[in-house]
Design a protein around this motif. Structure first.
Motif, PDB file in Angstrom:
ATOM      1  N   ALA A  22       0.829  -1.206   0.000  1.00  0.00           N
ATOM      2  CA  ALA A  22       0.000   0.000   0.000  1.00  0.00           C
ATOM      3  C   ALA A  22       0.866   1.260   0.000  1.00  0.00           C
ATOM      4  CB  ALA A  22      -0.934   0.008   1.201  1.00  0.00           C
ATOM      5  N   PHE A  23       2.100   1.125   0.474  1.00  0.00           N
ATOM      6  CA  PHE A  23       3.022   2.262   0.488  1.00  0.00           C
ATOM      7  C   PHE A  23       3.338   2.744  -0.930  1.00  0.00           C
ATOM      8  CE2 PHE A  23       7.350   4.059   0.635  1.00  0.00           C
ATOM      9  CZ  PHE A  23       7.106   5.107   1.509  1.00  0.00           C
ATOM     10  N   GLY A  24       3.163   1.882  -1.910  1.00  0.00           N
ATOM     11  CA  GLY A  24       3.441   2.240  -3.303  1.00  0.00           C
ATOM     12  C   GLY A  24       2.705   3.484  -3.765  1.00  0.00           C
ATOM     13  N   GLU A  25       1.480   3.672  -3.293  1.00  0.00           N
ATOM     14  CA  GLU A  25       0.709   4.864  -3.663  1.00  0.00           C
ATOM     15  C   GLU A  25       1.413   6.134  -3.193  1.00  0.00           C
ATOM     16  OE1 GLU A  25      -3.668   5.203  -3.122  1.00  0.00           O
ATOM     17  OE2 GLU A  25      -3.481   3.100  -2.478  1.00  0.00           O
ATOM     18  N   LEU A  26       1.886   6.100  -1.971  1.00  0.00           N
ATOM     19  CA  LEU A  26       2.574   7.270  -1.424  1.00  0.00           C
ATOM     20  C   LEU A  26       3.925   7.482  -2.101  1.00  0.00           C
ATOM     21  CD1 LEU A  26       1.718   6.652   2.309  1.00  0.00           C
ATOM     22  CD2 LEU A  26       0.720   8.375   0.791  1.00  0.00           C
ATOM     23  N   TYR A  27       4.599   6.392  -2.388  1.00  0.00           N
ATOM     24  CA  TYR A  27       5.880   6.464  -3.088  1.00  0.00           C
ATOM     25  C   TYR A  27       5.688   7.138  -4.450  1.00  0.00           C
ATOM     26  CZ  TYR A  27      10.111   4.902  -5.478  1.00  0.00           C
ATOM     27  OH  TYR A  27      11.278   4.857  -6.198  1.00  0.00           O
ATOM     28  N   GLU A  28       4.695   6.686  -5.193  1.00  0.00           N
ATOM     29  CA  GLU A  28       4.420   7.254  -6.521  1.00  0.00           C
ATOM     30  C   GLU A  28       4.069   8.736  -6.426  1.00  0.00           C
ATOM     31  OE1 GLU A  28       4.721   5.916  -9.600  1.00  0.00           O
ATOM     32  OE2 GLU A  28       5.592   4.168  -8.627  1.00  0.00           O
ATOM     33  N   LYS A  29       3.300   9.092  -5.432  1.00  0.00           N
ATOM     34  CA  LYS A  29       2.858  10.475  -5.279  1.00  0.00           C
ATOM     35  C   LYS A  29       4.019  11.413  -4.942  1.00  0.00           C
ATOM     36  CE  LYS A  29      -0.356  13.340  -2.666  1.00  0.00           C
ATOM     37  NZ  LYS A  29      -1.445  13.346  -1.685  1.00  0.00           N
ATOM     38  N   TYR A  30       4.954  10.949  -4.109  1.00  0.00           N
ATOM     39  CA  TYR A  30       5.980  11.851  -3.584  1.00  0.00           C
ATOM     40  C   TYR A  30       7.384  11.658  -4.142  1.00  0.00           C
ATOM     41  CZ  TYR A  30       2.580  13.457  -0.224  1.00  0.00           C
ATOM     42  OH  TYR A  30       1.482  14.010   0.352  1.00  0.00           O
ATOM     43  N   PHE A  31       7.621  10.621  -4.903  1.00  0.00           N
ATOM     44  CA  PHE A  31       8.992  10.356  -5.341  1.00  0.00           C
ATOM     45  C   PHE A  31       9.615  11.548  -6.066  1.00  0.00           C
ATOM     46  CE2 PHE A  31      12.203   9.154  -8.390  1.00  0.00           C
ATOM     47  CZ  PHE A  31      13.106   8.501  -7.570  1.00  0.00           C
ATOM     48  N   ASP A  32       8.954  12.084  -7.073  1.00  0.00           N
ATOM     49  CA  ASP A  32       9.542  13.189  -7.850  1.00  0.00           C
ATOM     50  C   ASP A  32       9.818  14.410  -6.985  1.00  0.00           C
ATOM     51  OD1 ASP A  32       9.601  11.727 -10.194  1.00  0.00           O
ATOM     52  OD2 ASP A  32       7.699  12.533 -10.940  1.00  0.00           O
ATOM     53  N   ARG A  33       8.888  14.725  -6.089  1.00  0.00           N
ATOM     54  CA  ARG A  33       9.077  15.900  -5.223  1.00  0.00           C
ATOM     55  C   ARG A  33      10.282  15.719  -4.298  1.00  0.00           C
ATOM     56  NH1 ARG A  33       3.090  17.134  -2.974  1.00  0.00           N
ATOM     57  NH2 ARG A  33       2.142  15.827  -4.537  1.00  0.00           N
ATOM     58  N   ILE A  34      10.385  14.543  -3.698  1.00  0.00           N
ATOM     59  CA  ILE A  34      11.504  14.282  -2.783  1.00  0.00           C
ATOM     60  C   ILE A  34      12.819  14.232  -3.564  1.00  0.00           C
ATOM     61  CG2 ILE A  34      12.507  12.586  -1.186  1.00  0.00           C
ATOM     62  CD1 ILE A  34      10.162  14.213  -0.011  1.00  0.00           C
ATOM     63  N   PHE A  35      12.800  13.618  -4.735  1.00  0.00           N
ATOM     64  CA  PHE A  35      13.998  13.558  -5.569  1.00  0.00           C
ATOM     65  C   PHE A  35      14.484  14.971  -5.889  1.00  0.00           C
ATOM     66  CE2 PHE A  35      16.416  13.444  -9.456  1.00  0.00           C
ATOM     67  CZ  PHE A  35      17.229  12.333  -9.294  1.00  0.00           C
ATOM     68  N   ASN A  36      13.588  15.839  -6.336  1.00  0.00           N
ATOM     69  CA  ASN A  36      13.974  17.210  -6.689  1.00  0.00           C
ATOM     70  C   ASN A  36      14.437  18.001  -5.470  1.00  0.00           C
ATOM     71  OD1 ASN A  36      13.484  16.938  -9.463  1.00  0.00           O
ATOM     72  ND2 ASN A  36      11.319  17.385  -9.187  1.00  0.00           N
ATOM     73  N   PHE A  37      13.785  17.780  -4.345  1.00  0.00           N
ATOM     74  CA  PHE A  37      14.182  18.433  -3.100  1.00  0.00           C
ATOM     75  C   PHE A  37      15.623  18.060  -2.731  1.00  0.00           C
ATOM     76  CE2 PHE A  37      14.347  18.036   1.622  1.00  0.00           C
ATOM     77  CZ  PHE A  37      14.242  19.379   1.945  1.00  0.00           C
TER      78      PHE A  37
END
Length: 188
Positions: A22-37
């Motif tokens: 279920a964590f996959g949903e959160l990973y997909e939602k936030y990965f790009d933002r955290i990566f850019n940060f």
């Protein structure tokens, strides 16, 4: 985030505590933002990949201990990402790097300030590189990550009034040196 969005995210978190898939949903939602940060703090794509992976691994390992503290889940993610970056720089004993995305700076200041020419924009970008790290951090979180003061305080482990003070000091320096008017919605 709206109250409904926070509740929906919290429901996903509760499922993720019992089922890591279920964590996959959160990973997909936030990965790009955290990566850019993280990338803005390293200016190194390979290092960013490593630190981003470490961030999400740490989140997954500790999701069972997550408690809602009045800020969205994303603030917890940013805090862990910030801690991973700080840990890396402490270990390597290097100075922290901040790579402000020129395009985002241009967007922010061109919409707020009429009559800016290329020379003024170049001066502003050079000036950003000279700002202290603590000021860059709050400007990044406030204007590029769209975080409110409560979230900034949580992420940087400072008080909410400290987050406000750092933001206003940074803006004051920009106003004095460049006569900048930044228009934004004040979110407490």
């Amino acid at each position: 985030m709206t109250e409904a969005e926070i509740q929906h995210e919290y429901a996903i978190l509760e499922r993720a505590k019992r089922n890591p898939k279920a964590f996959g949903e959160l990973y997909e939602k936030y990965f790009d933002r955290i990566f850019n940060f993280i990338y803005r703090q390293t200016d190194d794509e390979e290092l960013t990949d490593d630190l981003c992976s470490q961030t999400f691994l740490s989140v997954l390992k500790n999701i069972g201990r997550y408690e809602f503290r009045g800020v969205p889940f994303s603030a917890w993610l940013y805090k862990i990402a910030s801690n991973e970056v700080n840990k890396h720089y402490r270990k390597k004993k290097n100075d922290k790097v901040f790579s402000i995305e020129e395009v985002r700076v241009r967007e922010l200041f061109e919409q707020a300030n009429d009559g800016w020419d290329e020379e003024m924009m170049e001066q502003l970008l050079r000036y950003f590189k000279e700002l202290p790290t603590d000021m860059l951090q709050v400007l990044e979180l406030r204007f590029f990550e769209d975080k409110d003061f409560k979230e900034i305080a949580f992420i940087l482990d400072i008080t909410e009034s400290g987050a406000k003070m750092r933001t206003y000091r940074a803006l004051d320096r920009l106003r004095k040196n460049f006569n900048i008017r930044i228009k934004y919605d004040v979110k407490e």
